[in-house]
Design an enzyme around this catalytic site. Sequence first.
Site, PDB file in Angstrom:
ATOM      1  N   LYS A  58       0.802  -1.227   0.000  1.00 42.49           N
ATOM      2  CA  LYS A  58       0.000   0.000   0.000  1.00 42.49           C
ATOM      3  C   LYS A  58       0.834   1.275   0.000  1.00 42.49           C
ATOM      4  O   LYS A  58       0.463   2.265  -0.644  1.00 42.49           O
ATOM      5  CB  LYS A  58      -0.969  -0.022   1.185  1.00 42.49           C
ATOM      6  CG  LYS A  58      -2.025  -1.117   1.045  1.00 42.49           C
ATOM      7  CD  LYS A  58      -3.015  -1.102   2.176  1.00 42.49           C
ATOM      8  CE  LYS A  58      -4.056  -2.203   1.970  1.00 42.49           C
ATOM      9  NZ  LYS A  58      -5.094  -2.192   3.018  1.00 42.49           N
ATOM     10  N   ASP A  90      -9.831   2.301   2.374  1.00 41.24           N
ATOM     11  CA  ASP A  90      -9.884   1.464   3.571  1.00 41.24           C
ATOM     12  C   ASP A  90     -10.596   2.171   4.724  1.00 41.24           C
ATOM     13  O   ASP A  90     -11.446   1.590   5.402  1.00 41.24           O
ATOM     14  CB  ASP A  90      -8.474   1.070   4.017  1.00 41.24           C
ATOM     15  CG  ASP A  90      -7.900  -0.083   3.214  1.00 41.24           C
ATOM     16  OD1 ASP A  90      -8.686  -0.880   2.669  1.00 41.24           O
ATOM     17  OD2 ASP A  90      -6.661  -0.192   3.136  1.00 41.24           O
TER      18      ASP A  90
END
Length: 291
Positions: A83, A120
């Site tokens: 990420k 997220d």
Amino acid sequence: MTKTPDSVSSKPQIITGKARLAGVLGWPVSHSRSPALHNYWLRRYGIDGAYVPLPVKPEQFEAAVRGLQAAGFRGANVTIPHKEAACALADELDPSAQRAGAVNTLVFEEDGRIRGLSTDGEGFVASMDASGISLPASGRALLLGAGGAARSVAAALQDRGLHIAVTNRTQARADSLAAVLPGLEVVPWETWEAGLGGYDLLVNTTSLGMEGGPDPMFRPSLKAASHKLVVADIVYVPRLTPLLAEAEQHGLKTLGGLGMLLHQARLGFREWFGQDPVVDAKTEATVTASL
């Protein structure tokens, strides 16, 4: 007769030479249920497309992304441990990704640019809302981990007015996260269990407790927790992680990781496939069946 989503959900997936393609990059990636979710939505809405798992080692991440872009993919999700690398690779970041310093969704634009999104945090708070979990406006949350998911979740919870503390086995990473998101408190890994009485929310944002992960039996003590503590785990394989099992034994409210998976996926699906999908009981049941 107009086809409803349910009427097309049982049909075979449409994949032609014009199919829209996306996938999920991770190492490992075998645990991911994103393929089950996205391919279900593709069938449900009758979209010509496919979504595939893409196991990619960290040192091959950039080459893999460039290759997917060259092959005509519309984009990809990014999971552990890529990420932050995805954030560095993107040509343009949305505000949430810029703030968190992490990306979980890549969109390949027609002009060759790569746009990075962070969904997220949005997915986590949407999962909380869908589960009826409300926290005091000035409540306190403790996050386990300091990776990309922690950055995004911390930013989203800060936006809800919560005070955020973070702990990580390597404290330098926790310190780095605190530098990116001012106002975060760093708690030593060796002491966080003893201090649980001062928190309203505990969130495991690491892969600890994940089937096939570095420590699938991760089950910390929650003896010091207050009765008001909500325990959340973004791991969803297994659905009942050892951490959540421990919380249930103490009579604490819990939140599993499947809801976050479902809600964070909507934005990427809309970007790649041009349809805003619904998250409903049938969606959850379909993905649950794949666990």
